[in-house]
Design a protein around this motif. Structure first.
Motif, PDB file in Angstrom:
ATOM      1  N   THR A 261       0.827  -1.207   0.000  1.00 46.17           N
ATOM      2  CA  THR A 261       0.000   0.000   0.000  1.00 46.17           C
ATOM      3  C   THR A 261       0.860   1.255   0.000  1.00 46.17           C
ATOM      4  N   GLY A 262       1.903   1.286   0.827  1.00 47.50           N
ATOM      5  CA  GLY A 262       2.796   2.434   0.919  1.00 47.50           C
ATOM      6  C   GLY A 262       2.247   3.555   1.766  1.00 47.50           C
ATOM      7  N   SER A 263       3.037   4.642   1.832  1.00 45.99           N
ATOM      8  CA  SER A 263       2.672   5.857   2.576  1.00 45.99           C
ATOM      9  C   SER A 263       2.537   5.616   4.070  1.00 45.99           C
ATOM     10  N   ARG A 264       3.203   4.589   4.589  1.00 41.90           N
ATOM     11  CA  ARG A 264       3.191   4.347   6.035  1.00 41.90           C
ATOM     12  C   ARG A 264       4.193   5.289   6.701  1.00 41.90           C
ATOM     13  N   VAL A 265       3.890   5.762   7.876  1.00 37.68           N
ATOM     14  CA  VAL A 265       4.781   6.662   8.598  1.00 37.68           C
ATOM     15  C   VAL A 265       5.071   6.067   9.974  1.00 37.68           C
ATOM     16  N   VAL A 266       6.165   6.537  10.585  1.00 37.12           N
ATOM     17  CA  VAL A 266       6.554   6.024  11.897  1.00 37.12           C
ATOM     18  C   VAL A 266       6.808   7.185  12.850  1.00 37.12           C
ATOM     19  N   THR A 267       6.674   6.885  14.124  1.00 35.09           N
ATOM     20  CA  THR A 267       7.107   7.786  15.189  1.00 35.09           C
ATOM     21  C   THR A 267       8.383   7.187  15.759  1.00 35.09           C
ATOM     22  N   TRP A 268       9.487   7.926  15.635  1.00 34.86           N
ATOM     23  CA  TRP A 268      10.785   7.393  16.055  1.00 34.86           C
ATOM     24  C   TRP A 268      10.894   7.333  17.582  1.00 34.86           C
ATOM     25  N   PHE A 269      11.746   6.427  18.054  1.00 32.17           N
ATOM     26  CA  PHE A 269      12.071   6.379  19.483  1.00 32.17           C
ATOM     27  C   PHE A 269      12.759   7.688  19.872  1.00 32.17           C
ATOM     28  N   SER A 270      12.641   8.066  21.124  1.00 32.26           N
ATOM     29  CA  SER A 270      13.146   9.365  21.580  1.00 32.26           C
ATOM     30  C   SER A 270      14.663   9.348  21.728  1.00 32.26           C
ATOM     31  N   GLY A 271      15.240  10.554  21.768  1.00 33.22           N
ATOM     32  CA  GLY A 271      16.658  10.705  22.053  1.00 33.22           C
ATOM     33  C   GLY A 271      17.550  10.718  20.825  1.00 33.22           C
ATOM     34  N   ILE A 272      16.977  10.803  19.602  1.00 34.33           N
ATOM     35  CA  ILE A 272      17.787  10.752  18.374  1.00 34.33           C
ATOM     36  C   ILE A 272      18.234  12.163  17.994  1.00 34.33           C
ATOM     37  N   SER A 273      19.518  12.317  17.698  1.00 25.45           N
ATOM     38  CA  SER A 273      20.056  13.561  17.132  1.00 25.45           C
ATOM     39  C   SER A 273      20.296  13.324  15.647  1.00 25.45           C
ATOM     40  N   TRP A 274      19.465  13.952  14.790  1.00 15.42           N
ATOM     41  CA  TRP A 274      19.592  13.818  13.345  1.00 15.42           C
ATOM     42  C   TRP A 274      20.451  14.956  12.785  1.00 15.42           C
ATOM     43  N   PRO A 275      21.149  14.737  11.661  1.00 17.65           N
ATOM     44  CA  PRO A 275      21.871  15.841  11.025  1.00 17.65           C
ATOM     45  C   PRO A 275      20.905  16.978  10.673  1.00 17.65           C
ATOM     46  N   GLY A 276      21.251  18.186  11.078  1.00 20.16           N
ATOM     47  CA  GLY A 276      20.381  19.330  10.838  1.00 20.16           C
ATOM     48  C   GLY A 276      19.236  19.432  11.815  1.00 20.16           C
ATOM     49  N   GLY A 277      19.103  18.446  12.704  1.00 13.11           N
ATOM     50  CA  GLY A 277      18.076  18.515  13.725  1.00 13.11           C
ATOM     51  C   GLY A 277      16.696  18.085  13.280  1.00 13.11           C
ATOM     52  N   THR A 278      16.566  17.549  12.047  1.00  9.04           N
ATOM     53  CA  THR A 278      15.254  17.164  11.535  1.00  9.04           C
ATOM     54  C   THR A 278      15.257  15.709  11.116  1.00  9.04           C
ATOM     55  N   ALA A 279      14.249  14.975  11.531  1.00  3.07           N
ATOM     56  CA  ALA A 279      14.134  13.569  11.150  1.00  3.07           C
ATOM     57  C   ALA A 279      13.808  13.459   9.669  1.00  3.07           C
ATOM     58  N   PRO A 280      14.378  12.498   8.972  1.00  2.00           N
ATOM     59  CA  PRO A 280      14.122  12.335   7.530  1.00  2.00           C
ATOM     60  C   PRO A 280      12.692  11.873   7.261  1.00  2.00           C
ATOM     61  N   THR A 281      12.218  12.153   6.064  1.00  2.00           N
ATOM     62  CA  THR A 281      10.898  11.707   5.633  1.00  2.00           C
ATOM     63  C   THR A 281      11.024  10.354   4.953  1.00  2.00           C
ATOM     64  N   LEU A 282      10.181   9.416   5.339  1.00  2.00           N
ATOM     65  CA  LEU A 282      10.251   8.078   4.760  1.00  2.00           C
ATOM     66  C   LEU A 282       9.785   8.087   3.306  1.00  2.00           C
ATOM     67  N   THR A 283      10.383   7.199   2.511  1.00  2.00           N
ATOM     68  CA  THR A 283       9.897   6.955   1.158  1.00  2.00           C
ATOM     69  C   THR A 283       8.485   6.373   1.249  1.00  2.00           C
ATOM     70  N   THR A 284       7.564   6.914   0.445  1.00  6.62           N
ATOM     71  CA  THR A 284       6.172   6.462   0.520  1.00  6.62           C
ATOM     72  C   THR A 284       5.812   5.455  -0.564  1.00  6.62           C
ATOM     73  N   THR A 285       6.720   5.209  -1.489  1.00  5.74           N
ATOM     74  CA  THR A 285       6.438   4.301  -2.608  1.00  5.74           C
ATOM     75  C   THR A 285       6.225   2.882  -2.113  1.00  5.74           C
ATOM     76  N   PRO A 286       5.155   2.197  -2.555  1.00  2.13           N
ATOM     77  CA  PRO A 286       4.931   0.810  -2.128  1.00  2.13           C
ATOM     78  C   PRO A 286       6.135  -0.084  -2.424  1.00  2.13           C
ATOM     79  N   ASN A 287       6.431  -0.961  -1.474  1.00  5.08           N
ATOM     80  CA  ASN A 287       7.492  -1.985  -1.595  1.00  5.08           C
ATOM     81  C   ASN A 287       8.902  -1.401  -1.681  1.00  5.08           C
ATOM     82  N   LYS A 288       9.070  -0.132  -1.372  1.00 12.13           N
ATOM     83  CA  LYS A 288      10.390   0.468  -1.303  1.00 12.13           C
ATOM     84  C   LYS A 288      10.820   0.611   0.166  1.00 12.13           C
ATOM     85  N   ALA A 289      12.158   0.696   0.380  1.00 11.66           N
ATOM     86  CA  ALA A 289      12.674   0.676   1.757  1.00 11.66           C
ATOM     87  C   ALA A 289      13.642   1.820   1.993  1.00 11.66           C
ATOM     88  N   ASP A 290      13.752   2.201   3.263  1.00  9.30           N
ATOM     89  CA  ASP A 290      14.763   3.158   3.728  1.00  9.30           C
ATOM     90  C   ASP A 290      15.588   2.480   4.810  1.00  9.30           C
TER      91      ASP A 290
END
Length: 311
Positions: A261-290
């Motif tokens: 189906t695709g377009s699934r989103v997640v809530t990340w576990f706490s305490g993560i420091s991402w580059p630039g301070g922003t969590a990445p956006t997941l690929t929404t394409t069906p059957n694709k992975a990050d």
């Protein structure tokens, strides 16, 4: 016998200059000393009031001095100490060699073989080296070697482990599969260490394959970091991600795949420091992975990185 009437007999009262006892005059005759002719035997006491006893030497240097001598040709002879075999269901006698108080030594110019007897009642014996204040095994340098071998029980086909203990605590074990365990009595790998290891120098690892854990989708997905460092999951809907058993310094990988189906989103576990301070956006394409990599920097804190997207 108190008088020295016959020089060919031993004088029980003693003879000036000492005397020699011969068992016979023909080849291979024996001399037998027995405490009594009765079936219940007593002791044979040699030099009970002092002095040295020599076997294989006329100049004993200790209370008991046993020497094999020097062979005129070929291999030298052995000195054998064998305890009594037990009756069925009982325990056999032991051979005890105890050094004197202080720095007593048990040394050899050749080989020292400590061997338990053949199988008895389905079991072989054990060799125990026990010390009160310390025990040293030295090969003396050169090309000498120290060999410790465990034997197999006849008809059973398995070998006993080789165990190194301090008091009753097992510190190192080599099991019958050849696996070495430190901090564990049941090693499952060639080297199995239960606890921390400090390597002061290079650690060469020629091959290493990580276990991949395929986690099942749920509205809350918990990645158990004690199970493996690589986790994969196919998202069947939106989900909250959590962690269990992280260790400071641990590096782990999380691969999130969209379902058909695709377009699934997640809530990340706490305490993560991402580059630039922003969590990445997941690929929404069906059957694709990050794929993401994390480093546990402390208790509940992580550095997060994108390894690849739209895979």
């Amino acid at each position: 016998i108190a008088t020295d009437s016959f020089s060919q007999y031993a004088l029980i009262g003693g003879r000036s200059g000492g005397q020699t006892l011969n068992g016979g005059t023909a080849a291979s005759n024996n001399l037998t000393l027995d405490s009594t002719s009765n079936a219940t035997k007593g002791f044979i006491n040699l030099a009970p009031s002092g002095g040295n006893v020599g076997i294989g030497t006329t100049s004993p240097g200790g209370t008991l001095d046993v020497q094999g001598g020097t062979a005129s040709s070929g291999n030298g002879s052995s000195i054998n100490l064998t305890a009594q075999t037990a009756s069925s269901g009982s325990t056999g006698g032991g051979v005890n060699i105890t050094a004197g108080a202080g720095n007593g030594n048990f040394t050899s110019g050749g080989n020292i073989n400590l061997t338990t007897p053949a199988t008895f009642n389905g079991n072989t014996g054990s060799i125990n080296l026990t010390a009160t204040d310390g025990y040293n095994i030295n090969n003396g340098g050169g090309a000498a070697s120290i060999n410790i071998t465990s034997g197999a029980r006849s008809g059973w086909g398995d070998f006993g482990p080789i165990t190194f203990k301090q008091s009753t605590n097992t510190r190192l074990i080599i099991n019958n599969s050849g696996n070495v365990g430190i901090g564990t009595t049941n090693p499952g790998y060639s080297l199995d260490v239960n606890g921390s290891a400090n390597v002061n120098g290079a650690l060469m690892i020629k091959s290493s394959v990580e276990t991949i854990t395929a986690d099942a989708y749920n509205s809350t997905i918990t990645f158990d970091l004690s199970a493996s460092n690589i986790h994969m999951v196919t998202l069947g809907g939106d989900s909250t991600l959590t962690l269990s058993n992280p260790t400071t310094g641990q590096i782990f990988n999380v691969r999130l795949k969209q379902d058909g189906t695709g377009s699934r989103v997640v809530t990340w576990f706490s305490g993560i420091s991402w580059p630039g301070g922003t969590a990445p956006t997941l690929t929404t394409t069906p059957n694709k992975a990050d794929s993401f990599v994390f480093v546990c920097t402390g208790s509940g804190t992580y550095d997060g990185f994108v390894l690849g997207q739209n895979l």
